[in-house]
Design a protein around this motif. Structure first.
Motif, PDB file in Angstrom:
ATOM      1  N   CYS A 271       0.828  -1.211   0.000  1.00 41.69           N
ATOM      2  CA  CYS A 271       0.000   0.000   0.000  1.00 41.69           C
ATOM      3  C   CYS A 271       0.857   1.254   0.000  1.00 41.69           C
ATOM      4  O   CYS A 271       1.076   1.868   1.055  1.00 41.69           O
ATOM      5  N   GLY A 275      -2.343   4.305  -3.300  1.00 39.82           N
ATOM      6  CA  GLY A 275      -3.359   3.272  -3.200  1.00 39.82           C
ATOM      7  C   GLY A 275      -2.726   1.903  -3.115  1.00 39.82           C
ATOM      8  O   GLY A 275      -1.533   1.737  -3.373  1.00 39.82           O
ATOM      9  N   CYS A 276      -3.505   0.903  -2.762  1.00 39.94           N
ATOM     10  CA  CYS A 276      -2.956  -0.433  -2.552  1.00 39.94           C
ATOM     11  C   CYS A 276      -2.850  -1.197  -3.873  1.00 39.94           C
ATOM     12  O   CYS A 276      -3.668  -1.042  -4.778  1.00 39.94           O
ATOM     13  N   LEU A 277      -1.819  -2.028  -3.947  1.00 37.31           N
ATOM     14  CA  LEU A 277      -1.472  -2.731  -5.178  1.00 37.31           C
ATOM     15  C   LEU A 277      -1.211  -4.199  -4.900  1.00 37.31           C
ATOM     16  O   LEU A 277      -0.835  -4.591  -3.791  1.00 37.31           O
ATOM     17  N   GLU A 299      -0.852  -4.185  -9.928  1.00 35.99           N
ATOM     18  CA  GLU A 299      -2.300  -4.219 -10.172  1.00 35.99           C
ATOM     19  C   GLU A 299      -3.019  -3.499  -9.038  1.00 35.99           C
ATOM     20  O   GLU A 299      -2.806  -3.791  -7.853  1.00 35.99           O
ATOM     21  N   ARG A 300      -3.891  -2.531  -9.367  1.00 33.37           N
ATOM     22  CA  ARG A 300      -4.585  -1.750  -8.364  1.00 33.37           C
ATOM     23  C   ARG A 300      -5.601  -2.597  -7.590  1.00 33.37           C
ATOM     24  O   ARG A 300      -6.398  -3.319  -8.171  1.00 33.37           O
ATOM     25  N   GLY A 307      -3.727  -0.606 -13.595  1.00 35.86           N
ATOM     26  CA  GLY A 307      -2.467  -1.286 -13.343  1.00 35.86           C
ATOM     27  C   GLY A 307      -1.404  -0.878 -14.350  1.00 35.86           C
ATOM     28  O   GLY A 307      -1.686  -0.235 -15.354  1.00 35.86           O
TER      29      GLY A 307
END
Length: 394
Positions: A271, A275-277, A299-300, A307
Motif C-alpha cells: 500500500c 493506493g494499494c497494489l 495491479e490496483r 495497473g
C-alpha cells in the motif's frame, strides 16, 4: 559498549532523524510521471555499509542487527555477548536495555510517545536444538530509554502464539494467533490497536473472511505477520487448512478495507501513497528489461488508476517494502549467489531508480526499514554487522 556506533548518526540522521512521516497520510497525491523530478530519471543512492559494532568492540554481535523507530528517528538494536544483552543506538543517544526485560526482535516498537512491548517467558528447554516457545505474555509500555515500565491492558492472551508489535503512525498494532489444544498450527488470527502511549484504542478483533455461503468466518492460521505501509497496515497469514497465504488491508481506525489471496502466483500486497497494489512478476519476459529480465506488475486493489508494469531484471519476488511512492522489492539472487537482490521502483514515474545486490543481506523484510528518504537495510555483514541506507531524498 559505548564504542558501538551506527549509520544512524551519519547516513540516517541526515534524512531520517526527527519524526518519521514516511507512512503518515498527508493528503498528498502521487506525482504524474511527467511532473516527477528530472522526468522520473532521478536515482536513489545506495550508501556504503557502516559497521554496527565499532572495530575492536569488547563484545561480539549475535545474529543480524535490526531497526525500529524512536523519538529521534530510526534506532538500531544489536544482540551482543551471550545473546541476552541488547544495546541500542539512535541519532543522538544510546544505551543498554535491562536484561530482565528480555526485549525480543519484532516484539516491541515505537508507538509515537512510548515503546510498546510484549514481554514473555520461555516455556521449553533452553538448548541449541529447540525452537523457543514463548508464553505468559504481558503487554507493557516503556519510555524512550526502555525504562518507566507501565502495564498495558491489552487483550493479548497469556498463551497466544507469536505476538508481534507493528509500528504505525502515532500508534502500534498487536497481532497474534490463538493457541489451541493442538498448538499453534490452527488458531484464529487477531489484532488490536494501541495509542501513542500504549493506551488501548479499541477491542481486539479477529481476522475473518466470507465462506462460499457468504457467512463471516474466522481464518485459522499457522503463521501471521503485519507491516505498516502508507496509512494502511497489511496483515498476511498462512492458512492452516490449505497452506496458502491470505492478506488483509486495515486502516488506522481498525477497519478492514480488503481481504484476499497473496503469496506465490498471487504476488505481494502493498500500500504505497497512491493506493494499494498487488505486486508480482509478469508472466511474460520483457524484451526491454535486459538479459533474462522480466517486468514487475502492479495491479490496483484500492485507489484510483489502472495497473501498470515496470521493466526490471528480476526472476522472482520475495517481498515488498514501501516508502511513500517508492517500493523496494526483494528478489532471490542468481543461482549459486548468496544474499538478496534489491530493486527500488518509483511508482509515480513507473521506473526503476535503484538496483543493488547484497551478499550478506537476508531476503527478509524484517531487516528492511522504510524512512522518509528511502530505506535502511541491516545485515550481519563483516565482524560487527552493518547498516546501509538507500537514499531517495528529493
Amino acid at each position: 559498549m559505548r564504542r558501538l556506533w551506527l549509520v544512524v548518526g551519519a547516513a540516517l540522521a541526515g534524512g531520517c532523524s526527527g519524526r518519521d512521516t514516511s507512512t503518515e497520510a498527508d493528503g498528498a497525491t502521487p506525482l504524474a510521471a511527467e511532473n516527477s523530478p528530472n522526468n522520473g530519471a532521478y536515482r536513489c543512492v545506495v550508501g556504503a555499509p557502516t559497521p554496527v559494532l565499532a572495530s575492536g568492540a569488547a563484545v561480539a554481535l549475535v545474529g543480524s542487527p535490526w531497526t525500529t523507530r524512536g523519538p529521534d528517528g530510526v534506532r538500531a538494536y544489536a544482540r551482543v555477548g551471550s545473546g541476552d544483552e541488547l544495546h541500542w543506538r539512535g541519532a543522538r543517544d544510546e544505551g543498554d536495555v535491562a536484561a530482565r526485560l528480555g526485549l525480543r526482535e519484532g516484539a516491541f516498537g515505537w508507538a509515537g510517545e512510548r515503546f510498546v512491548a510484549v514481554l514473555s517467558e520461555r516455556a521449553n528447554r533452553d538448548d541449541d536444538l529447540s525452537v523457543p516457545e514463548w508464553r505468559r505474555h504481558r503487554v507493557v509500555s516503556l519510555d524512550a530509554r526502555h525504562e518507566d515500565l507501565a502495564a498495558v491492558r491489552a487483550a493479548l492472551p497469556e498463551n497466544a502464539c507469536d505476538p508481534t508489535v507493528t509500528e504505525m503512525a502515532d500508534r502500534a498494532m498487536l497481532t497474534w494467533h490463538r493457541r489451541t489444544a493442538d498448538g499453534c498450527d490452527a488458531g484464529s488470527a487477531w489484532f488490536q490497536l494501541l495509542g501513542a502511549r500504549g493506551e488501548v484504542l479499541g477491542p481486539a478483533q479477529p481476522l475473518t473472511e466470507r465462506d462460499a455461503d457468504g457467512r463471516v468466518v474466522d481464518v485459522r492460521v499457522r503463521a501471521l505477520s503485519a507491516r505498516w505501509d502508507f496509512a494502511r497496515a497489511v496483515l498476511e497469514a498462512q492458512r492452516s487448512d490449505t497452506g496458502l497465504d491470505v492478506a488483509w488491508i486495515v486502516d488506522p481506525a481498525s477497519e478492514v478495507l480488503w481481504t484476499g489471496p497473496t503469496g506465490g502466483a498471487e504476488g505481494v500486497v502493498a500500500c504505497p501513497r497512491g493506493g494499494c497494489l498487488r505486486v508480482r512478476v509478469a508472466e511474460e519476459p520483457s524484451a526491454n528489461a535486459g538479459l533474462g529480465g522480466k517486468s514487475l506488475s502492479f495491479e490496483r486493489l484500492l485507489g484510483g488508476g489502472g495497473g501498470f508494469t515496470v521493466n526490471a531484471p528480476v526472476s522472482d519476488l520475495v517481498d515488498v517494502a514501501v516508502s511513500g511512492d517508492r517500493a523496494l522489492t526483494l528478489h532471490s539472487p542468481a543461482e549459486g549467489s548468496a544474499g538478496c537482490d534489491l530493486v527500488v521502483v518509483d511508482l509515480a514515474a513507473r521506473a526503476v531508480v535503484a538496483q543493488h545486490h547484497a551478499d550478506a543481506v537476508a531476503c527478509d523484510l524484517r531487516y528492511v526499514h522504510a524512512t522518509p528518504r528511502g530505506f535502511v537495510i541491516t545485515s550481519a555483514e563483516g565482524a560487527g554487522g552493518a547498516a546501509r541506507a538507500i537514499d531517495c531524498g528529493w
